[in-house]
Design a protein around this motif. Structure first.
Motif, PDB file in Angstrom:
ATOM      1  N   VAL A  74      46.055   9.871  -2.555  1.00 46.74           N
ATOM      2  CA  VAL A  74      44.720   9.651  -1.996  1.00 46.74           C
ATOM      3  C   VAL A  74      43.695   9.910  -3.100  1.00 46.74           C
ATOM      4  O   VAL A  74      43.697  10.988  -3.706  1.00 46.74           O
ATOM      5  CB  VAL A  74      44.445  10.594  -0.799  1.00 46.74           C
ATOM      6  CG1 VAL A  74      43.023  10.382  -0.280  1.00 46.74           C
ATOM      7  CG2 VAL A  74      45.459  10.354   0.307  1.00 46.74           C
ATOM      8  N   ASN A  75      42.855   8.907  -3.389  1.00 47.97           N
ATOM      9  CA  ASN A  75      41.840   9.029  -4.438  1.00 47.97           C
ATOM     10  C   ASN A  75      42.451   9.456  -5.772  1.00 47.97           C
ATOM     11  O   ASN A  75      41.912  10.312  -6.489  1.00 47.97           O
ATOM     12  CB  ASN A  75      40.755  10.026  -4.023  1.00 47.97           C
ATOM     13  CG  ASN A  75      39.979   9.577  -2.807  1.00 47.97           C
ATOM     14  OD1 ASN A  75      39.728   8.373  -2.628  1.00 47.97           O
ATOM     15  ND2 ASN A  75      39.599  10.512  -1.958  1.00 47.97           N
ATOM     16  N   GLY A  76      43.593   8.853  -6.099  1.00 44.45           N
ATOM     17  CA  GLY A  76      44.210   9.111  -7.386  1.00 44.45           C
ATOM     18  C   GLY A  76      45.031  10.376  -7.467  1.00 44.45           C
ATOM     19  O   GLY A  76      45.613  10.673  -8.512  1.00 44.45           O
ATOM     20  N   GLN A  77      45.099  11.142  -6.374  1.00 46.34           N
ATOM     21  CA  GLN A  77      45.815  12.412  -6.403  1.00 46.34           C
ATOM     22  C   GLN A  77      46.944  12.424  -5.368  1.00 46.34           C
ATOM     23  O   GLN A  77      46.740  12.028  -4.220  1.00 46.34           O
ATOM     24  CB  GLN A  77      44.858  13.572  -6.142  1.00 46.34           C
ATOM     25  CG  GLN A  77      43.790  13.707  -7.231  1.00 46.34           C
ATOM     26  CD  GLN A  77      42.871  14.878  -6.979  1.00 46.34           C
ATOM     27  OE1 GLN A  77      42.214  14.954  -5.943  1.00 46.34           O
ATOM     28  NE2 GLN A  77      42.808  15.795  -7.918  1.00 46.34           N
ATOM     29  N   PRO A  78      48.128  12.902  -5.772  1.00 44.29           N
ATOM     30  CA  PRO A  78      49.262  12.914  -4.835  1.00 44.29           C
ATOM     31  C   PRO A  78      49.116  13.996  -3.779  1.00 44.29           C
ATOM     32  O   PRO A  78      48.691  15.122  -4.069  1.00 44.29           O
ATOM     33  CB  PRO A  78      50.457  13.199  -5.753  1.00 44.29           C
ATOM     34  CG  PRO A  78      49.874  13.975  -6.884  1.00 44.29           C
ATOM     35  CD  PRO A  78      48.502  13.405  -7.097  1.00 44.29           C
ATOM     36  N   GLY A  79      49.486  13.657  -2.556  1.00 41.11           N
ATOM     37  CA  GLY A  79      49.491  14.653  -1.496  1.00 41.11           C
ATOM     38  C   GLY A  79      50.832  15.336  -1.367  1.00 41.11           C
ATOM     39  O   GLY A  79      50.924  16.465  -0.884  1.00 41.11           O
ATOM     40  N   ASP A  80      51.897  14.655  -1.817  1.00 45.72           N
ATOM     41  CA  ASP A  80      53.246  15.208  -1.740  1.00 45.72           C
ATOM     42  C   ASP A  80      53.868  15.230  -3.129  1.00 45.72           C
ATOM     43  O   ASP A  80      53.835  14.224  -3.856  1.00 45.72           O
ATOM     44  CB  ASP A  80      54.130  14.375  -0.808  1.00 45.72           C
ATOM     45  CG  ASP A  80      53.609  14.368   0.625  1.00 45.72           C
ATOM     46  OD1 ASP A  80      53.188  15.436   1.100  1.00 45.72           O
ATOM     47  OD2 ASP A  80      53.615  13.294   1.254  1.00 45.72           O
ATOM     48  N   VAL A  81      54.450  16.363  -3.473  1.00 45.11           N
ATOM     49  CA  VAL A  81      55.079  16.539  -4.777  1.00 45.11           C
ATOM     50  C   VAL A  81      56.477  17.115  -4.577  1.00 45.11           C
ATOM     51  O   VAL A  81      56.657  18.053  -3.791  1.00 45.11           O
ATOM     52  CB  VAL A  81      54.264  17.489  -5.675  1.00 45.11           C
ATOM     53  CG1 VAL A  81      54.964  17.700  -7.009  1.00 45.11           C
ATOM     54  CG2 VAL A  81      52.858  16.951  -5.895  1.00 45.11           C
TER      55      VAL A  81
END
Length: 384
Positions: free
Chosen positions: A175-182
């Motif tokens: 979302v917006n260039g950033q991962p929510g799940d790692v």
């Protein structure tokens, strides 16, 4: 006349086709060089190494960068026979994206240390510009990254290699260039007996436990919810063959992403971070009985006698910790007794009635330790 005209037409057609092919080849070669130069630029952006390559060629949608090298006084020398970039596409303000970037057969040399890998792969890759790396640009560099067939040696004091089947990272729910799940995984870490023997204290302990070598797996998974400003630890897992598996999960609130990602703002989280729940679980695969037998032997008693003695000593431990909660104490004693009698699993669960400020947990432990079991909703179970 028709034959002559057809001949001239064929010659003309071939000339045009040849011109198109040559211009396409020149265009592809230019694209290949740009891809290779972009990779070099981003590697050198941090200023701790020099990158180079032998050649860059294109074949359809595949660019191959041959004889790639990185030389760094700090990090050593990396050589990769070929970097294969599939479906590269220019991006703004620079760099490129690619369906995948493969970097098989690489080697890292640093002093006496050598690390080789068989295959390397980055899917949905993003190669940014040096300026983006230096700035505060939010982007996810890949969806999946892996290096497999790893062998690590030290020619000075490591007689055999430590091997790793695969190291992988997955970044999803962007979302917006950033991962929510790692998710981070290290599978099949194999430490041979000869390597263990180089650490006398570790060798002595493992010999007493009956382990000649080690085979380990590590997994870490986490999810971030921007709307709730919460972080879920889906798993922190350490699994040893013929030993056991330790798994930690939990949920934490009051964690704004910008502060969570900033070293300067991390201290500010102390006043907002909360514990929502957590679980620590150990599943035995042989190590519990080995430890009991080893300790019993050193104390001149039997495994079963030691298993009965340990729970009886727990009330003294609670007394020293100033935890005066008879019901909780009995629950712990019962669970420990059951586990030591027949080790299968041991689980500690924290389920507070409402989120608890992590900062206040430490304060309560100092001022009113007996309140901790109720404050955190601690439950203890064995062999469940």
């Amino acid at each position: 006349m028709k034959v002559s005209f057809a001949g001239r037409s064929a010659v003309s057609g071939l000339a045009v086709l040849s011109a198109l092919l040559m211009s396409s080849a020149a265009f592809a070669a230019s694209d290949a060089k740009k891809v290779a130069d972009d990779i070099v630029a981003v590697v050198q952006a941090r200023g701790d190494g020099q990158a180079s390559y032998g050649s860059a060629t294109a074949n359809g949608d595949v660019v191959t960068v041959s004889d790639f090298k990185i030389l760094s006084k700090k990090n050593g020398e990396v050589t990769i026979p070929a970097i294969v970039v599939t479906n590269p596409a220019d991006r703004q303000p620079g760099g490129f994206t690619a369906t995948s970037i493969a970097f098989d057969g690489g080697k890292l040399l640093k002093g006496d240390n050598t690390l080789n890998w068989t295959t390397g792969l980055s899917n949905d890759a993003v190669v940014p510009t040096p300026a983006e790396l230096a700035g505060d640009v939010k982007l996810t560099p890949f969806s999946h990254f892996e290096i497999a067939g790893i062998s690590a040696t030290n020619k000075k004091d490591q007689p055999e290699p430590v091997k790793v089947d695969k190291v992988s990272i997955d970044l999803t729910n962007v979302v917006n260039g950033q991962p929510g799940d790692v998710k981070f995984s290290v599978a099949g870490v194999s430490v041979p007996q000869a390597v263990i023997a180089t650490e006398p204290q570790a060798k002595a302990t493992l010999d007493q436990l009956g382990y000649q070598s080690l085979l380990l797996n590590f997994n870490v998974g986490a999810s971030y919810d921007d709307a709730k400003q919460s972080l879920s630890i889906n798993e922190v897992e350490v699994d040893g063959k013929d030993m056991g598996k330790l798994t930690i999960t939990g949920s934490f609130g009051g964690l704004p992403r910008d502060k969570l990602q900033s070293q300067d703002d991390m201290s500010a989280l102390a006043s907002t971070a909360t514990l929502e729940n957590a679980t620590i679980r150990f599943e035995d695969a042989g190590i519990a009985n080995k430890v009991l037998e080893m300790q019993a032997k050193s104390m001149g008693t039997t495994r079963d006698s030691l298993a009965m003695m340990l729970p009886a000593a727990l009330p003294l431990g609670f007394s020293q910790l100033n935890i005066n909660d008879p019901a909780f104490q009995q629950k712990v004693v019962d669970a420990v007794t059951a586990f030591l009698k027949d080790p299968k699993s041991f689980t500690v669960m924290l389920k507070p009635a409402q989120p608890v400020l992590i900062q206040s947990i430490g304060q309560s432990a100092m001022s009113a330790p007996s309140s901790i079991p109720g404050l955190l909703g601690i439950d203890v179970q064995a062999n469940n």
